[in-house]
Scaffold this active site. Structure first.
Site, PDB file in Angstrom:
ATOM      1  N   CYS A 117     -29.288   0.854  30.697  1.00  0.00           N
ATOM      2  CA  CYS A 117     -27.993   0.149  30.789  1.00  0.00           C
ATOM      3  C   CYS A 117     -28.049  -1.244  30.185  1.00  0.00           C
ATOM      4  O   CYS A 117     -27.011  -1.852  29.946  1.00  0.00           O
ATOM      5  CB  CYS A 117     -27.554   0.074  32.240  1.00  0.00           C
ATOM      6  SG  CYS A 117     -27.269   1.708  32.917  1.00  0.00           S
ATOM      7  N   HIS A 257     -22.219  -5.423  32.704  1.00  0.00           N
ATOM      8  CA  HIS A 257     -22.419  -3.967  32.677  1.00  0.00           C
ATOM      9  C   HIS A 257     -21.595  -3.359  33.807  1.00  0.00           C
ATOM     10  O   HIS A 257     -21.571  -3.885  34.920  1.00  0.00           O
ATOM     11  CB  HIS A 257     -23.902  -3.666  32.855  1.00  0.00           C
ATOM     12  CG  HIS A 257     -24.188  -2.212  33.066  1.00  0.00           C
ATOM     13  ND1 HIS A 257     -23.736  -1.253  32.197  1.00  0.00           N
ATOM     14  CD2 HIS A 257     -24.846  -1.554  34.063  1.00  0.00           C
ATOM     15  CE1 HIS A 257     -24.115  -0.061  32.647  1.00  0.00           C
ATOM     16  NE2 HIS A 257     -24.785  -0.217  33.771  1.00  0.00           N
ATOM     17  N   ASN A 287     -19.470   4.367  34.415  1.00  0.00           N
ATOM     18  CA  ASN A 287     -20.667   3.769  33.824  1.00  0.00           C
ATOM     19  C   ASN A 287     -21.030   4.533  32.544  1.00  0.00           C
ATOM     20  O   ASN A 287     -21.457   5.681  32.615  1.00  0.00           O
ATOM     21  CB  ASN A 287     -21.809   3.841  34.854  1.00  0.00           C
ATOM     22  CG  ASN A 287     -23.091   3.176  34.361  1.00  0.00           C
ATOM     23  OD1 ASN A 287     -23.215   2.839  33.184  1.00  0.00           O
ATOM     24  ND2 ASN A 287     -24.036   3.009  35.263  1.00  0.00           N
TER      25      ASN A 287
HETATM   26  O1  UT7 Z   1     -26.255   1.431  35.650  1.00  0.00           O
HETATM   27  C1  UT7 Z   1     -27.584   1.537  35.995  1.00  0.00           C
HETATM   28  C2  UT7 Z   1     -27.891   0.907  37.289  1.00  0.00           C
HETATM   29  N1  UT7 Z   1     -27.315   1.656  38.393  1.00  0.00           N
HETATM   30  C3  UT7 Z   1     -26.654   1.016  39.326  1.00  0.00           C
HETATM   31  O2  UT7 Z   1     -26.456  -0.165  39.240  1.00  0.00           O
HETATM   32  C4  UT7 Z   1     -26.195   1.819  40.534  1.00  0.00           C
HETATM   33  C5  UT7 Z   1     -26.584   1.072  41.779  1.00  0.00           C
HETATM   34  N2  UT7 Z   1     -26.243   1.800  42.998  1.00  0.00           N
HETATM   35  C6  UT7 Z   1     -24.950   1.965  43.405  1.00  0.00           C
HETATM   36  O3  UT7 Z   1     -24.031   1.586  42.721  1.00  0.00           O
HETATM   37  C7  UT7 Z   1     -24.714   2.570  44.761  1.00  0.00           C
HETATM   38  O4  UT7 Z   1     -25.933   2.655  45.442  1.00  0.00           O
HETATM   39  C8  UT7 Z   1     -24.046   3.987  44.702  1.00  0.00           C
HETATM   40  C9  UT7 Z   1     -22.612   3.857  44.253  1.00  0.00           C
HETATM   41  C10 UT7 Z   1     -24.821   4.903  43.798  1.00  0.00           C
HETATM   42  C11 UT7 Z   1     -24.018   4.585  46.123  1.00  0.00           C
HETATM   43  O5  UT7 Z   1     -23.314   3.708  47.009  1.00  0.00           O
HETATM   44  P1  UT7 Z   1     -23.977   3.266  48.373  1.00  0.00           P
HETATM   45  O6  UT7 Z   1     -23.008   2.379  49.045  1.00  0.00           O
HETATM   46  O7  UT7 Z   1     -25.344   2.692  48.093  1.00  0.00           O
HETATM   47  O8  UT7 Z   1     -24.054   4.611  49.150  1.00  0.00           O
HETATM   48  P2  UT7 Z   1     -25.334   5.306  49.813  1.00  0.00           P
HETATM   49  O9  UT7 Z   1     -26.206   5.893  48.778  1.00  0.00           O
HETATM   50  O10 UT7 Z   1     -25.927   4.353  50.796  1.00  0.00           O
HETATM   51  O11 UT7 Z   1     -24.654   6.474  50.611  1.00  0.00           O
HETATM   52  C12 UT7 Z   1     -23.818   6.223  51.757  1.00  0.00           C
HETATM   53  C13 UT7 Z   1     -23.295   7.537  52.289  1.00  0.00           C
HETATM   54  C14 UT7 Z   1     -24.377   8.587  52.458  1.00  0.00           C
HETATM   55  O12 UT7 Z   1     -24.051   9.368  53.597  1.00  0.00           O
HETATM   56  P3  UT7 Z   1     -24.759   9.120  55.020  1.00  0.00           P
HETATM   57  O13 UT7 Z   1     -26.230   9.313  54.775  1.00  0.00           O
HETATM   58  O14 UT7 Z   1     -24.426   7.706  55.376  1.00  0.00           O
HETATM   59  O15 UT7 Z   1     -24.144  10.129  55.886  1.00  0.00           O
HETATM   60  C15 UT7 Z   1     -24.260   9.439  51.245  1.00  0.00           C
HETATM   61  O16 UT7 Z   1     -24.728  10.753  51.435  1.00  0.00           O
HETATM   62  O17 UT7 Z   1     -22.367   8.107  51.350  1.00  0.00           O
HETATM   63  C16 UT7 Z   1     -22.768   9.437  51.028  1.00  0.00           C
HETATM   64  N3  UT7 Z   1     -22.377   9.720  49.656  1.00  0.00           N
HETATM   65  C17 UT7 Z   1     -21.146  10.139  49.319  1.00  0.00           C
HETATM   66  N4  UT7 Z   1     -20.061  10.420  50.045  1.00  0.00           N
HETATM   67  C18 UT7 Z   1     -18.951  10.848  49.395  1.00  0.00           C
HETATM   68  C19 UT7 Z   1     -23.121   9.564  48.535  1.00  0.00           C
HETATM   69  N5  UT7 Z   1     -22.391   9.909  47.456  1.00  0.00           N
HETATM   70  C20 UT7 Z   1     -21.173  10.275  47.917  1.00  0.00           C
HETATM   71  C21 UT7 Z   1     -19.984  10.711  47.291  1.00  0.00           C
HETATM   72  N6  UT7 Z   1     -18.909  10.994  48.072  1.00  0.00           N
HETATM   73  N7  UT7 Z   1     -19.900  10.854  45.960  1.00  0.00           N
END
Ligand code: UT7
Length: 330
Positions: A117, A257, A287
């Site tokens: 990225c 980004h 993204n």
């Molecule tokens: O561009 C390259 C660099 N990449 C980045 O900068 C990405 C950095 N990371 C992020 O942007 C975030 O971590 C994400 C958007 C990928 C995820 O958001 P988050 O707030 O960190 O969510 P999480 O992974 O902590 O997940 C929270 C909950 C989980 O459920 P439980 O365990 O709390 O029950 C996930 O299973 O949300 C769940 N979850 C979803 N729910 C509905 C994960 N993906 C989804 C989804 N829809 N698509």
């Protein structure tokens, strides 16, 4: 007195494929919902390149052609084309070569640059060095990624994030102090296991097993990447301002980004920038990896004025991250 040669951005081009993948579409494919995607990421829809045999070069080529058209140059005038991508048409030859062939840039040498990225940011600094040395006069940097080719559309944690697009800029010599003024670029390979494609390289070549295990798709541990990204992008942007004796008030635009709106907001806060100074199009394209920053410049081209100070900032797989300070030339 001979004035210092800087590398100015003299044209911008972009390309997004027409097909949209909306949050509503994704709700039918995986267990997710529009509200979760919007609030956690800021994304509403993304573009997908469809068609048998279509590749990242088919995104990059029209973006570069648009740039040539706007600047009124023939592709044959391009000296060098750097293609920043993690989704090359094939492992070799470079996608840069294929783009040059498709657009008739027969006098250019080209190569691919992989910094995930942060690719475009690394590409701009590399291309600018070619201009600053006096060796080349027209260097194109294009970020092109067909992310849909490595996304697992059964994995809700990644498939909601990415889209396909390309953005390109032309760098030319300037003697009035416009163009790239400063860059801070960073890499830390110890972060590679948080965001990567497990198979298909020399360490783990493609096999039935790698395909069965879905190891050719993006693997990401979202939370640690999020934490590193917030800190990395904000720290480096603040450091860039500080070492150039600037504050947020001096900056016309932050071009971040587009990985997550929450990461973008944290960076803008740290720099003391109000939201109206932040380029944002994540809601429309998601993204698009190496394409996000030039695509923002393309989208906002009518809002940038000559002399504007602009900060480009990125964080991505590798880890790679950085920020660049640019004085807008046209
Ligand atoms: O561009 C390259 C660099 N990449 C980045 O900068 C990405 C950095 N990371 C992020 O942007 C975030 O971590 C994400 C958007 C990928 C995820 O958001 P988050 O707030 O960190 O969510 P999480 O992974 O902590 O997940 C929270 C909950 C989980 O459920 P439980 O365990 O709390 O029950 C996930 O299973 O949300 C769940 N979850 C979803 N729910 C509905 C994960 N993906 C989804 C989804 N829809 N698509």
């Amino acid at each position: 007195m001979i004035k210092k040669t800087t590398a100015a951005i003299t044209a911008v081009g972009g390309y997004v494929p027409p097909d949209k993948l909306t949050n509503a579409d994704l709700e039918k494919m995986v267990d997710t919902n529009d509200e979760w995607i919007r609030t956690r990421t800021g994304i509403v829809e993304r573009r997908i390149l469809k068609g048998e045999g279509k590749a990242s070069s088919d995104l990059g080529a029209p973006a570069v052609l648009e740039l040539c058209h706007k600047r009124g140059i023939d592709p044959k005038e391009i000296d060098c084309l750097i293609c920043c991508t993690v989704t090359p048409d094939m492992l070799f030859p470079a996608t840069a070569n294929i783009i040059c062939d498709k657009i008739g840039a027969t006098n250019a040498f080209g190569f691919d640059l992989n910094a995930a990225c942060s690719g475009f940011l690394f590409g701009v600094t590399t291309g600018a060095a070619f201009i600053e040395s006096g060796r080349y006069k027209k260097v194109v940097v294009v970020g092109a990624d067909k992310m849909s080719s490595i996304v697992d559309y059964t994995d809700r944690t990644t498939c909601i994030l990415f889209g396909d697009a390309a953005g390109a800029i032309l760098l030319e010599p300037n003697h009035e102090g416009y163009g790239l003024l400063d860059s801070i670029l960073k890499s830390d390979g110890s972060g590679r296991h948080y965001l990567y494609q497990k198979a298909g390289g020399s360490q783990r070549p493609a096999s039935h097993e790698t395909v069965d295990n879905k190891e050719h798709f993006i693997y990401q541990e979202g939370q640690p990447v999020f934490k590193f990204a917030v800190k990395g992008m904000a720290d480096v942007s603040a450091e860039l301002l500080e070492r150039n004796n600037l504050t947020g008030d001096d900056i016309a635009w932050l071009v971040p980004h587009q990985a997550n709106k929450r990461i973008i907001d944290a960076t803008a806060n740290r720099m003391g920038l109000s939201p109206d100074k932040v380029m944002l199009n994540i809601h429309r394209y998601g993204n698009t990896t190496a394409a996000t920053i030039p695509l923002c410049l393309w989208d906002y081209k009518h809002d940038i004025n000559k002399g504007d100070l602009i900060v480009l900032a990125a964080f991505g797989g590798g880890f790679t991250w950085g920020a660049s300070l640019i004085k807008w030339e046209y």
